[in-house]
Design an enzyme around this catalytic site. Sequence first.
Site, mmCIF file in Angstrom:
data_model
loop_
_atom_site.group_PDB
_atom_site.id
_atom_site.type_symbol
_atom_site.label_atom_id
_atom_site.label_comp_id
_atom_site.label_asym_id
_atom_site.label_seq_id
_atom_site.Cartn_x
_atom_site.Cartn_y
_atom_site.Cartn_z
ATOM 1 N N ASP A 46 0.876 -1.105 0.042
ATOM 2 C CA ASP A 46 -0.089 0.105 0.076
ATOM 3 C C ASP A 46 0.866 1.150 -0.201
ATOM 4 O O ASP A 46 1.200 1.908 1.023
ATOM 5 C CB ASP A 46 -0.892 0.045 1.173
ATOM 6 C CG ASP A 46 -1.982 0.873 1.055
ATOM 7 O OD1 ASP A 46 -2.353 1.251 0.171
ATOM 8 O OD2 ASP A 46 -2.626 1.316 2.177
ATOM 9 N N GLU B 217 -6.271 5.403 -8.254
ATOM 10 C CA GLU B 217 -7.635 6.107 -7.704
ATOM 11 C C GLU B 217 -8.189 7.131 -8.665
ATOM 12 O O GLU B 217 -7.597 7.854 -9.282
ATOM 13 C CB GLU B 217 -7.512 6.549 -6.274
ATOM 14 C CG GLU B 217 -8.715 6.865 -5.607
ATOM 15 C CD GLU B 217 -8.836 6.611 -4.287
ATOM 16 O OE1 GLU B 217 -7.675 5.670 -3.521
ATOM 17 O OE2 GLU B 217 -9.113 7.262 -3.393
ATOM 18 N N LYS C 210 -9.574 2.599 -8.791
ATOM 19 C CA LYS C 210 -9.946 2.721 -7.337
ATOM 20 C C LYS C 210 -11.146 3.638 -7.048
ATOM 21 O O LYS C 210 -10.997 4.845 -7.603
ATOM 22 C CB LYS C 210 -8.829 2.981 -6.670
ATOM 23 C CG LYS C 210 -8.775 2.229 -5.373
ATOM 24 C CD LYS C 210 -7.328 2.465 -4.821
ATOM 25 C CE LYS C 210 -7.334 2.343 -3.120
ATOM 26 N NZ LYS C 210 -6.115 2.948 -2.453
ATOM 27 N N THR D 222 -13.158 1.183 -2.819
ATOM 28 C CA THR D 222 -12.380 1.469 -1.507
ATOM 29 C C THR D 222 -13.337 2.164 -0.568
ATOM 30 O O THR D 222 -14.490 2.554 -0.952
ATOM 31 C CB THR D 222 -11.090 2.296 -1.986
ATOM 32 O OG1 THR D 222 -10.524 2.414 -0.687
ATOM 33 C CG2 THR D 222 -11.458 3.666 -2.650
ATOM 34 N N PHE E 231 -11.997 -1.520 4.760
ATOM 35 C CA PHE E 231 -10.854 -0.902 5.814
ATOM 36 C C PHE E 231 -10.815 -1.595 7.277
ATOM 37 O O PHE E 231 -11.884 -1.900 8.014
ATOM 38 C CB PHE E 231 -11.027 0.497 5.732
ATOM 39 C CG PHE E 231 -10.311 1.511 4.680
ATOM 40 C CD1 PHE E 231 -10.610 0.710 3.453
ATOM 41 C CD2 PHE E 231 -10.126 2.600 5.050
ATOM 42 C CE1 PHE E 231 -9.862 1.549 2.541
ATOM 43 C CE2 PHE E 231 -9.372 3.413 3.961
ATOM 44 C CZ PHE E 231 -9.350 2.929 2.630
#
Length: 320
Positions: free
Chosen positions: A16, A95, A131, A155, A177
């Site tokens: 990440d 993203e 994303k 996400t 998450f």
Amino acid sequence: MNRLDALKRHTTVVADTGDVEAIREFAPQDATTNPSLILKAAEQERYRDLVDRSLAAARGRAGGERERTEVFLDELFVAFGREILRIVPGRVSTEVDARLSFDTEGTVAKARRLIELYERDGVDRERVLIKIASTWEGIRAAALLEQHRIHCNLTLLFGFAQAVACAEAGVTLVSPFVGRIYDYWRAARGVDDIPLDDDPGVASVARIWSYYKTFGYRTEVMGASFRKAGQVVRLAGCDLLTISPQLLTELAGSDGDVPRALTPDAAAALRLERISLDEKGFRWLHNSDEMAVAKLAEGIRLFDRDARKLERFARERVAG
Ligand code: G3P
């Protein structure tokens, strides 16, 4: 065996970070980026070349400063993605702008543009995940994109309604998450730590993984956002886990067994019931989860804040 290698026996490990050197060090299968991570990387001298090349592409474009700034940012995201793909054997996540979180059409257009740039540079779309925030509008955009073989990573996923809607939309991958759920409940309970056995972030990912496996959804589950190595280890067996360089270092630096935690038997023991959500059902169920509502809204604001910083960085370069 170190705990990172032990984890890799059960789970696909993803880095990440936008830091290409860190990715080289840990040999992950895939990597994920976001505007905050790209900003951090773009400010480093060693990636100046990527910034300069993106700038050159933007300067060559007709249009005003706003259009050129947008071109610069698209080029920069793809430039980092391309570099990362030279190292990882798998996929990179790129993203879309957080400002598009409630704009299905805008998200689809941006995703198509990013894929166009990747393909211009000879990157197969199978190696890219777009994303997108897991809002109702984002999930609808993903459903459309997946029909055109543009794969998506949904996400900012905190609640079960988001997970169910993503699976029903046929998205390739979700990123539930852990750490931000843990942060929320730590603050709400006024405690410094929540033990792993009681960790609501870990439990959320385990439930989503179990639900998908029980009902045969092909959407991959990639646990994300970790605060401690123990949270990662407790999710061994999840399809993928995306981990910061700091925690990758910690796992690689300590020996120990990492037993598989998520198993089909444990999933069956949860006795989950299948549900189906249309827009009204999604909004109702999501809204009933105060944590998920707060964290999704905050997550969009935070990604937007860093995207605007990145835009300022871009505007200064474009103007200079
Ligand atoms: O991949 C998700 C991750 O980048 C968010 O992590 O630490 O900001 O909650 P964090």
